[in-house]
Design an enzyme around this catalytic site. Structure first.
Site, PDB file in Angstrom:
ATOM      1  N   TYR A 130       0.857  -1.183   0.000  1.00  0.00           N
ATOM      2  CA  TYR A 130       0.000   0.000   0.000  1.00  0.00           C
ATOM      3  C   TYR A 130       0.894   1.234   0.000  1.00  0.00           C
ATOM      4  O   TYR A 130       1.761   1.388   0.862  1.00  0.00           O
ATOM      5  CB  TYR A 130      -0.906   0.014   1.232  1.00  0.00           C
ATOM      6  CG  TYR A 130      -1.962   1.102   1.164  1.00  0.00           C
ATOM      7  CD1 TYR A 130      -3.269   0.799   0.806  1.00  0.00           C
ATOM      8  CD2 TYR A 130      -1.650   2.431   1.427  1.00  0.00           C
ATOM      9  CE1 TYR A 130      -4.237   1.789   0.714  1.00  0.00           C
ATOM     10  CE2 TYR A 130      -2.598   3.424   1.330  1.00  0.00           C
ATOM     11  CZ  TYR A 130      -3.892   3.105   0.972  1.00  0.00           C
ATOM     12  OH  TYR A 130      -4.833   4.096   0.880  1.00  0.00           O
ATOM     13  N   GLN A 191     -11.004  -0.071   1.228  1.00  0.00           N
ATOM     14  CA  GLN A 191     -11.436  -0.935   0.133  1.00  0.00           C
ATOM     15  C   GLN A 191     -10.247  -1.586  -0.569  1.00  0.00           C
ATOM     16  O   GLN A 191     -10.337  -2.736  -1.035  1.00  0.00           O
ATOM     17  CB  GLN A 191     -12.293  -0.166  -0.878  1.00  0.00           C
ATOM     18  CG  GLN A 191     -11.620   0.978  -1.595  1.00  0.00           C
ATOM     19  CD  GLN A 191     -11.786   2.303  -0.863  1.00  0.00           C
ATOM     20  OE1 GLN A 191     -11.986   2.336   0.352  1.00  0.00           O
ATOM     21  NE2 GLN A 191     -11.719   3.393  -1.605  1.00  0.00           N
ATOM     22  N   ASN A 214      -3.538   5.971   5.987  1.00  0.00           N
ATOM     23  CA  ASN A 214      -4.258   6.761   6.984  1.00  0.00           C
ATOM     24  C   ASN A 214      -4.952   5.851   7.996  1.00  0.00           C
ATOM     25  O   ASN A 214      -4.766   4.636   7.998  1.00  0.00           O
ATOM     26  CB  ASN A 214      -5.249   7.701   6.298  1.00  0.00           C
ATOM     27  CG  ASN A 214      -6.326   6.954   5.519  1.00  0.00           C
ATOM     28  OD1 ASN A 214      -6.590   5.765   5.745  1.00  0.00           O
ATOM     29  ND2 ASN A 214      -6.957   7.642   4.572  1.00  0.00           N
ATOM     30  N   SER A 237       3.842   9.547  12.002  1.00  0.00           N
ATOM     31  CA  SER A 237       5.301   9.572  12.040  1.00  0.00           C
ATOM     32  C   SER A 237       5.790  10.320  13.273  1.00  0.00           C
ATOM     33  O   SER A 237       5.121  11.227  13.791  1.00  0.00           O
ATOM     34  CB  SER A 237       5.838  10.248  10.778  1.00  0.00           C
ATOM     35  OG  SER A 237       7.230  10.081  10.678  1.00  0.00           O
ATOM     36  N   GLN A 261       9.518  16.055  10.594  1.00  0.00           N
ATOM     37  CA  GLN A 261       8.439  15.134  10.953  1.00  0.00           C
ATOM     38  C   GLN A 261       7.127  15.868  11.119  1.00  0.00           C
ATOM     39  O   GLN A 261       6.068  15.387  10.707  1.00  0.00           O
ATOM     40  CB  GLN A 261       8.780  14.390  12.249  1.00  0.00           C
ATOM     41  CG  GLN A 261       9.909  13.404  12.119  1.00  0.00           C
ATOM     42  CD  GLN A 261       9.679  12.406  11.015  1.00  0.00           C
ATOM     43  OE1 GLN A 261       8.708  11.653  11.044  1.00  0.00           O
ATOM     44  NE2 GLN A 261      10.549  12.384  10.030  1.00  0.00           N
ATOM     45  N   HIS A 264       4.734  16.350   8.168  1.00  0.00           N
ATOM     46  CA  HIS A 264       4.040  15.188   7.621  1.00  0.00           C
ATOM     47  C   HIS A 264       2.538  15.271   7.849  1.00  0.00           C
ATOM     48  O   HIS A 264       1.741  14.968   6.960  1.00  0.00           O
ATOM     49  CB  HIS A 264       4.547  13.904   8.291  1.00  0.00           C
ATOM     50  CG  HIS A 264       5.657  13.231   7.563  1.00  0.00           C
ATOM     51  ND1 HIS A 264       5.541  12.771   6.276  1.00  0.00           N
ATOM     52  CD2 HIS A 264       6.916  12.919   7.954  1.00  0.00           C
ATOM     53  CE1 HIS A 264       6.683  12.215   5.899  1.00  0.00           C
ATOM     54  NE2 HIS A 264       7.532  12.296   6.897  1.00  0.00           N
ATOM     55  N   GLU A 329       9.955   6.085  16.838  1.00  0.00           N
ATOM     56  CA  GLU A 329      10.130   5.544  15.490  1.00  0.00           C
ATOM     57  C   GLU A 329      11.516   5.933  14.966  1.00  0.00           C
ATOM     58  O   GLU A 329      12.266   5.083  14.493  1.00  0.00           O
ATOM     59  CB  GLU A 329       9.046   6.105  14.577  1.00  0.00           C
ATOM     60  CG  GLU A 329       9.169   5.659  13.130  1.00  0.00           C
ATOM     61  CD  GLU A 329       8.196   6.384  12.214  1.00  0.00           C
ATOM     62  OE1 GLU A 329       8.010   5.907  11.085  1.00  0.00           O
ATOM     63  OE2 GLU A 329       7.639   7.425  12.611  1.00  0.00           O
ATOM     64  N   HIS A 330      11.818   7.217  15.018  1.00  0.00           N
ATOM     65  CA  HIS A 330      13.129   7.729  14.612  1.00  0.00           C
ATOM     66  C   HIS A 330      13.805   8.365  15.818  1.00  0.00           C
ATOM     67  O   HIS A 330      13.195   9.173  16.513  1.00  0.00           O
ATOM     68  CB  HIS A 330      12.998   8.815  13.530  1.00  0.00           C
ATOM     69  CG  HIS A 330      12.202   8.406  12.334  1.00  0.00           C
ATOM     70  ND1 HIS A 330      10.880   8.802  12.141  1.00  0.00           N
ATOM     71  CD2 HIS A 330      12.528   7.660  11.255  1.00  0.00           C
ATOM     72  CE1 HIS A 330      10.442   8.308  10.994  1.00  0.00           C
ATOM     73  NE2 HIS A 330      11.414   7.609  10.439  1.00  0.00           N
ATOM     74  N   ASP A 363      14.946   8.482   5.343  1.00  0.00           N
ATOM     75  CA  ASP A 363      13.667   8.392   4.642  1.00  0.00           C
ATOM     76  C   ASP A 363      13.834   7.986   3.187  1.00  0.00           C
ATOM     77  O   ASP A 363      12.955   7.342   2.612  1.00  0.00           O
ATOM     78  CB  ASP A 363      12.942   9.745   4.696  1.00  0.00           C
ATOM     79  CG  ASP A 363      12.011   9.854   5.887  1.00  0.00           C
ATOM     80  OD1 ASP A 363      11.813   8.851   6.588  1.00  0.00           O
ATOM     81  OD2 ASP A 363      11.487  10.961   6.124  1.00  0.00           O
ATOM     82  N   GLU A 417       0.263 -35.718  29.975  1.00  0.00           N
ATOM     83  CA  GLU A 417      -0.743 -34.767  29.484  1.00  0.00           C
ATOM     84  C   GLU A 417      -2.064 -35.463  29.162  1.00  0.00           C
ATOM     85  O   GLU A 417      -2.986 -34.840  28.633  1.00  0.00           O
ATOM     86  CB  GLU A 417      -0.214 -34.050  28.229  1.00  0.00           C
ATOM     87  CG  GLU A 417       0.954 -33.102  28.541  1.00  0.00           C
ATOM     88  CD  GLU A 417       1.397 -32.294  27.322  1.00  0.00           C
ATOM     89  OE1 GLU A 417       0.864 -32.535  26.201  1.00  0.00           O
ATOM     90  OE2 GLU A 417       2.256 -31.420  27.479  1.00  0.00           O
ATOM     91  N   HIS A 422      -1.254 -39.795  21.332  1.00  0.00           N
ATOM     92  CA  HIS A 422       0.104 -39.284  21.179  1.00  0.00           C
ATOM     93  C   HIS A 422       1.110 -40.312  21.713  1.00  0.00           C
ATOM     94  O   HIS A 422       2.118 -40.625  21.071  1.00  0.00           O
ATOM     95  CB  HIS A 422       0.283 -37.972  21.968  1.00  0.00           C
ATOM     96  CG  HIS A 422      -0.262 -36.757  21.292  1.00  0.00           C
ATOM     97  ND1 HIS A 422      -1.605 -36.555  21.093  1.00  0.00           N
ATOM     98  CD2 HIS A 422       0.372 -35.659  20.778  1.00  0.00           C
ATOM     99  CE1 HIS A 422      -1.782 -35.389  20.499  1.00  0.00           C
ATOM    100  NE2 HIS A 422      -0.599 -34.822  20.289  1.00  0.00           N
TER     101      HIS A 422
END
Length: 433
Positions: A130, A191, A214, A237, A261, A264, A329-330, A363, A417, A422
């Protein structure tokens, strides 16, 4: 932009509030996404087309209008300005080179009983990547998702990218061509995720979906997990820049790293941590100055007001505690000797070491992946990599002689068990049946 001081009595609570963010837990959001997924599962192409027309105002009249050919991708690449083409090629080569080093070979060994044990590493058959569209287009995301899949040996890489009003960024298409993507559908949102997870008459079902999007995309990925694999639930981010007021620091540089950042998204997070009060004030002033020249100043300003912070800590040890608490994250370490902190940093998606390593380089073209764990998930997650596009199978091959002692052990444990079949199955091999 708020200022937090670690010696304040309520600092811990302030930090908790700063980090609080729910990505996909809104009930109305989840209900909307569930409805979209249901439509796509039961109506296939018809639902995908109608939803794309509705949400993206796409002029498509049929599913074929949402399909891009390899020739279109190549044309976009061929028509790039030569400097842009060279930059894209450089980035792709570096990303591919880095990820080739992540290859994990199959392996096996023979134990002391003569049995062969091991692990078989196999690439996934198909993946869907994506790529965000709309307000911004990210050719770098194409490279970061498709190239590790290609290195892993994935047979079919399918890309989905929204095209609001039918408009696409040619650079995104060029990146898809360069990365070896052969099938591209101009759809987005929940979708697109549903179509990749369940398949339609036109869009094939994949084994795994990767890539950021998103909140609708994030919620859809969570909803289809189990039907397909996913890389992660990506949030906004974020960056944490750590410094100690050393003479070589440049407040303008640090401010721009934070703003890189903030521009963004209005919910992106930029945090500056320092042991120096003078540096904190200098960076604050530099941010104000830089906002006057940025095209996306309104977005960055709202981001800093919503989720940004300047944090003053008393010493390095406390700085490390904040870093590990945030699990960014960074993480940028603006220090003369950043290596000195590495062993004590437990949680970070990517660590940018030294003043000449801004997050922006990561990046685009450093080589390591920019798809990283967000919202504190660096505590238990890793960057996207070749390993995300492979699966592992255990290999177990017992000889007749080597099977007997293991079968005796299995017999005993199975009886404990209360699993009689088994135990009997093992007992046949041990010769005790």
């Amino acid at each position: 932009m708020r200022t937090l001081i670690s010696t304040d009595a309520n600092f811990d609570q302030q930090l908790t509030e700063l980090l609080a963010f729910e990505t996909v837990n809104d009930k109305q959001l989840l209900a909307t996404v569930d409805d979209i997924i249901h439509q796509v599962r039961h109506q296939g192409d018809e639902a995908v087309l109608a939803l794309t027309q509705k949400f993206d105002a796409h002029p498509a009249q049929s599913m074929q209008d949402l399909v891009l050919s390899t020739e279109q991708l190549k044309q976009a690449y061929d028509e790039l300005d030569i400097k842009v083409q060279e930059a894209l090629n450089t980035a792709a080569a570096r990303i591919e080179s880095f990820h080739e080093r992540q290859q994990q070979p199959s392996w096996d060994y023979t134990d002391e009983l003569g049995n062969r044990l091991g692990q078989k590493v196999t690439p996934l058959d198909s993946v869907g990547i994506y790529v965000p569209g709309g307000l911004a287009s990210y050719p770098s995301s194409v490279l970061m998702n498709a190239l590790p899949a290609k290195v892993a040996g994935v047979k079919e890489i399918i890309m989905v990218v929204p095209a609001p009003k039918g408009e696409l960024n040619p650079l995104v298409l060029a990146a898809a061509y360069l990365a070896g993507v052969e099938r591209v559908f101009t759809i987005g949102g929940a979708q697109a995720v549903a179509a990749l997870a369940y398949g339609t008459q036109t869009i094939p079902q994949v084994d795994k979906i990767t890539g950021p999007g998103n909140k609708y995309v994030a919620a859809a990925k969570r909803a289809v997990f189990g039907q397909v694999g996913i890389d992660m639930i990506a949030g906004p981010s974020e960056v944490l820049v750590y410094a100690e007021g050393e003479a070589e620091d440049n407040a303008d540089w640090l401010a721009m790293d934070l703003l890189s950042q903030a521009e963004h998204d209005t919910v992106a997070q930029s945090i500056f941590v320092t042991t120096s009060e003078a540096q904190l004030k200098a960076v604050d002033a530099a941010i104000s100055k830089a906002l006057s020249i940025l095209p996306k100043a309104d977005i960055a300003r709202e981001s800093l007001q919503n989720r940004g912070a300047l944090i003053l800590v008393k010493d390095r040890q406390q700085g490390l505690e904040v870093i590990n608490r945030v699990a960014p994250e960074h993480l940028e370490l603006s220090l003369n000797n950043p290596e000195a902190l590495i062993d004590d940093i437990r949680h970070a998606g990517a660590i940018f070491m030294g003043r000449h390593t801004p997050e922006a380089i990561g990046d685009y073209c450093a080589g390591p992946n920019h798809v990283l764990p967000t919202s504190g998930t660096a505590r238990f997650s890793s960057p996207l990599g070749v390993y995300d596009f492979q699966k592992k199978s255990s290999l177990i091959y017992c000889t007749q002689a080597g099977s007997k002692p293991l079968a005796k052990v299995a017999d005993i444990l199975a009886m404990e068990e209360n699993l009689e079949a088994h135990a009997r199955s093992a007992r046949y091999r041990s010769g005790d049946a």
